[in-house]
Design a protein around this motif. Sequence first.
Motif, PDB file in Angstrom:
ATOM      1  N   LEU A  13      23.134   5.335 -42.803  1.00  0.00           N
ATOM      2  CA  LEU A  13      23.646   5.337 -44.171  1.00  0.00           C
ATOM      3  C   LEU A  13      22.881   4.370 -45.069  1.00  0.00           C
ATOM      4  N   ARG A  14      22.493   3.229 -44.536  1.00  0.00           N
ATOM      5  CA  ARG A  14      21.760   2.228 -45.330  1.00  0.00           C
ATOM      6  C   ARG A  14      20.402   2.770 -45.775  1.00  0.00           C
ATOM      7  N   THR A  15      19.708   3.437 -44.873  1.00  0.00           N
ATOM      8  CA  THR A  15      18.408   4.020 -45.208  1.00  0.00           C
ATOM      9  C   THR A  15      18.576   5.117 -46.257  1.00  0.00           C
ATOM     10  N   VAL A  28      25.996   5.257 -56.833  1.00  0.00           N
ATOM     11  CA  VAL A  28      27.004   5.391 -55.785  1.00  0.00           C
ATOM     12  C   VAL A  28      28.365   5.597 -56.447  1.00  0.00           C
ATOM     13  N   THR A  29      29.055   6.664 -56.055  1.00  0.00           N
ATOM     14  CA  THR A  29      30.401   6.928 -56.572  1.00  0.00           C
ATOM     15  C   THR A  29      31.470   6.459 -55.600  1.00  0.00           C
ATOM     16  N   PHE A  30      31.156   6.427 -54.306  1.00  0.00           N
ATOM     17  CA  PHE A  30      32.047   5.854 -53.301  1.00  0.00           C
ATOM     18  C   PHE A  30      31.244   5.577 -52.045  1.00  0.00           C
ATOM     19  N   GLU A  31      31.729   4.642 -51.257  1.00  0.00           N
ATOM     20  CA  GLU A  31      31.117   4.360 -49.961  1.00  0.00           C
ATOM     21  C   GLU A  31      32.229   3.991 -48.988  1.00  0.00           C
ATOM     22  N   GLY A  39      29.118   6.394 -41.782  1.00  0.00           N
ATOM     23  CA  GLY A  39      30.184   6.596 -42.751  1.00  0.00           C
ATOM     24  C   GLY A  39      29.796   7.613 -43.804  1.00  0.00           C
ATOM     25  N   LEU A  40      30.439   7.496 -44.960  1.00  0.00           N
ATOM     26  CA  LEU A  40      30.223   8.430 -46.066  1.00  0.00           C
ATOM     27  C   LEU A  40      29.726   7.696 -47.296  1.00  0.00           C
TER      28      LEU A  40
END
Length: 121
Positions: A13-15, A28-31, A39-40
């Motif tokens: 996810l970080r990449t 980013v709208t959500f993490e 994760g998402l």
Amino acid sequence: MERAIPILPADDLRTARNFYVDGLGFAVTFEASEDGTTGLLGLERGTIRLTIDAPMSGHGRHACVSLEVDDADSYYDEWRQRVEIDGPPENEPWGARTFNVIDPAGNTLFVMGPTRQDDAA
């Protein structure tokens, strides 16, 4: 409103966040991640919306499209008359009401609408 939001697989996810946010200019709208790597991640740029899912398990053959709708229960009530659906819509802890439809090829339609106060389908 009806909208299809692709869910794309990622190994990390970080990449993915660095590529889409820093490289392509998405916001980013959500993490939703406990460790930063799985994760998402919701992304938006103008009218383009994407969701990145790492490691993206549990969605048919790992191909999935998220359909954002005004009322998930209405779609469920209509579609369950014509296709097999595993279960009714449920309120998710991250703020949506969802259910899955698996197509004949094993792909998932992940239907998302606003949560409901009474969780009855």
